[in-house]
Design a protein around this motif. Structure first.
Motif, mmCIF file in Angstrom:
data_model
loop_
_atom_site.group_PDB
_atom_site.id
_atom_site.type_symbol
_atom_site.label_atom_id
_atom_site.label_comp_id
_atom_site.label_asym_id
_atom_site.label_seq_id
_atom_site.Cartn_x
_atom_site.Cartn_y
_atom_site.Cartn_z
ATOM 1 N N LYS A 188 77.220 28.304 47.119
ATOM 2 C CA LYS A 188 77.527 27.603 48.603
ATOM 3 C C LYS A 188 76.140 27.384 49.115
ATOM 4 O O LYS A 188 75.424 28.852 48.851
ATOM 5 N N VAL A 189 75.813 26.466 49.752
ATOM 6 C CA VAL A 189 74.573 27.080 50.414
ATOM 7 C C VAL A 189 75.017 26.299 52.059
ATOM 8 O O VAL A 189 75.925 25.475 52.197
ATOM 9 N N PHE A 190 74.580 28.047 52.802
ATOM 10 C CA PHE A 190 74.822 27.732 54.701
ATOM 11 C C PHE A 190 74.210 26.553 55.054
ATOM 12 O O PHE A 190 72.577 27.909 54.824
ATOM 13 N N ILE A 191 73.892 25.821 55.971
ATOM 14 C CA ILE A 191 72.683 25.718 56.110
ATOM 15 C C ILE A 191 72.900 25.458 57.968
ATOM 16 O O ILE A 191 74.254 25.284 58.446
ATOM 17 N N THR A 192 72.319 26.053 58.282
ATOM 18 C CA THR A 192 72.702 26.200 59.826
ATOM 19 C C THR A 192 71.563 26.090 60.882
ATOM 20 O O THR A 192 69.816 26.192 60.587
ATOM 21 N N VAL A 193 71.624 25.278 62.351
ATOM 22 C CA VAL A 193 70.345 24.827 62.967
ATOM 23 C C VAL A 193 70.606 26.184 64.426
ATOM 24 O O VAL A 193 70.061 25.129 65.411
ATOM 25 N N GLY A 194 71.537 26.816 64.467
ATOM 26 C CA GLY A 194 71.538 27.582 65.309
ATOM 27 C C GLY A 194 72.862 26.385 67.144
ATOM 28 O O GLY A 194 73.776 25.416 66.494
ATOM 29 N N THR A 195 72.642 27.178 67.842
ATOM 30 C CA THR A 195 72.976 26.080 68.735
ATOM 31 C C THR A 195 71.751 24.696 69.506
ATOM 32 O O THR A 195 72.562 24.637 70.770
ATOM 33 N N THR A 196 71.014 25.272 68.134
ATOM 34 C CA THR A 196 70.080 23.912 69.199
ATOM 35 C C THR A 196 70.403 22.581 68.666
ATOM 36 O O THR A 196 71.484 22.526 67.506
ATOM 37 N N LYS A 197 69.151 20.877 68.308
ATOM 38 C CA LYS A 197 70.103 19.786 68.124
ATOM 39 C C LYS A 197 68.659 19.814 67.157
ATOM 40 O O LYS A 197 67.642 19.772 67.899
ATOM 41 N N PHE A 198 68.636 19.636 65.604
ATOM 42 C CA PHE A 198 68.023 20.000 65.226
ATOM 43 C C PHE A 198 68.077 18.528 64.280
ATOM 44 O O PHE A 198 68.405 19.173 62.549
ATOM 45 N N PHE A 204 80.728 21.621 60.727
ATOM 46 C CA PHE A 204 81.080 22.068 61.975
ATOM 47 C C PHE A 204 79.838 22.353 62.565
ATOM 48 O O PHE A 204 78.844 22.017 62.044
ATOM 49 N N LYS A 205 80.527 22.490 64.432
ATOM 50 C CA LYS A 205 79.325 21.917 65.123
ATOM 51 C C LYS A 205 78.823 23.630 65.666
ATOM 52 O O LYS A 205 78.155 24.113 65.987
ATOM 53 N N LEU A 206 79.815 23.946 66.442
ATOM 54 C CA LEU A 206 79.621 25.485 67.312
ATOM 55 C C LEU A 206 80.608 26.576 66.284
ATOM 56 O O LEU A 206 81.624 25.729 67.021
ATOM 57 N N LYS A 207 80.654 27.853 66.199
ATOM 58 C CA LYS A 207 81.915 28.797 66.221
ATOM 59 C C LYS A 207 81.235 29.990 66.766
ATOM 60 O O LYS A 207 80.379 30.308 66.796
ATOM 61 N N PRO A 208 82.007 30.509 67.016
ATOM 62 C CA PRO A 208 82.112 32.297 68.174
ATOM 63 C C PRO A 208 81.363 32.759 67.221
ATOM 64 O O PRO A 208 80.142 33.340 67.667
ATOM 65 N N SER A 209 81.494 32.330 65.780
ATOM 66 C CA SER A 209 81.007 33.470 64.752
ATOM 67 C C SER A 209 80.132 33.021 63.199
ATOM 68 O O SER A 209 81.240 32.094 62.931
ATOM 69 N N ILE A 210 78.609 32.747 62.708
ATOM 70 C CA ILE A 210 78.719 32.867 61.612
ATOM 71 C C ILE A 210 78.466 33.046 60.631
ATOM 72 O O ILE A 210 78.058 32.934 59.551
ATOM 73 N N GLN A 211 78.949 34.923 60.608
ATOM 74 C CA GLN A 211 78.865 35.883 60.090
ATOM 75 C C GLN A 211 79.541 35.578 58.730
ATOM 76 O O GLN A 211 78.703 35.563 57.625
ATOM 77 N N GLU A 212 81.160 34.992 58.159
ATOM 78 C CA GLU A 212 81.659 34.933 57.051
ATOM 79 C C GLU A 212 80.699 34.125 57.222
ATOM 80 O O GLU A 212 80.961 33.817 55.375
ATOM 81 N N TYR A 213 80.161 33.158 57.434
ATOM 82 C CA TYR A 213 79.621 31.690 56.451
ATOM 83 C C TYR A 213 78.427 32.182 55.850
ATOM 84 O O TYR A 213 78.000 31.884 54.683
#
Length: 165
Positions: free
Chosen positions: A4-14, A63-72
């Motif tokens: 699995k690959v998890f890609i995150t842009v945080g709360t920003t718009k990237f 998904f857009k945002l979640k309270p925590s991305i720790q599990e991902y």
């Protein structure tokens, strides 16, 4: 076994990062590296990624945002992240292989300085959207050095120094 690959842009718009990840060349290279499941956290983006399995990737979700991305983060074999300090630290402290993609559109790009320093210390790979494909092709994840212990304070001091505080 699924990788699995998890890609995150945080709360920003990237958007450029999301668009780059979803290109056939990137998807094929990830598949060539044995990854077959992508999870994209797209933040403030208005993009609606095409989650049709293709190019060797069997499952794509977002998904857009979640309270925590720790599990991902924890369940990922590879994290591809924007250069936000919080996202970088979370991935490194979870001992995940990490590629940081800096956003060239940011004017005051302190994120680049952080990514360069962590890259110089062999904790991660860093690149731009333009050279992500080449980074994926040449990366040697076995050569990355995990952060020893909890380095949050050390890294926070480095960020403060970079910011001039």
């Amino acid at each position: 076994m699924s990788k699995k690959v998890f890609i995150t842009v945080g709360t920003t718009k990237f958007d450029k990062l999301i668009e780059t990840i979803m290109t056939n060349d990137i998807l094929k290279e990830l598949s060539n590296r044995g990854y077959d499941h992508l999870i994209l956290q797209i933040g403030a983006s208005t993009i609606d990624p095409d989650c049709t399995p293709r190019c060797g990737i069997k499952k794509i979700e977002f998904f857009k945002l979640k309270p925590s991305i720790q599990e991902y983060m924890r369940s990922a074999d590879l994290v591809i992240s924007h250069a936000g300090a919080g996202s970088c630290l979370e991935a490194l402290e979870a001992r995940k292989h990490l590629i940081v993609v800096t956003n060239e559109l940011l004017m005051d790009n302190h994120q680049l300085e952080l990514a360069e320093q962590l890259g110089k210390d062999n904790h991660l790979y860093h690149c731009t959207c333009g050279d992500l494909l080449e980074t994926l092709r040449v990366m040697d994840l076995g050569g990355l050095v995990p952060l020893a212990g909890d380095n949050s304070e050390k890294i926070a001091r480095a960020i403060d120094r970079l910011m001039g505080f």
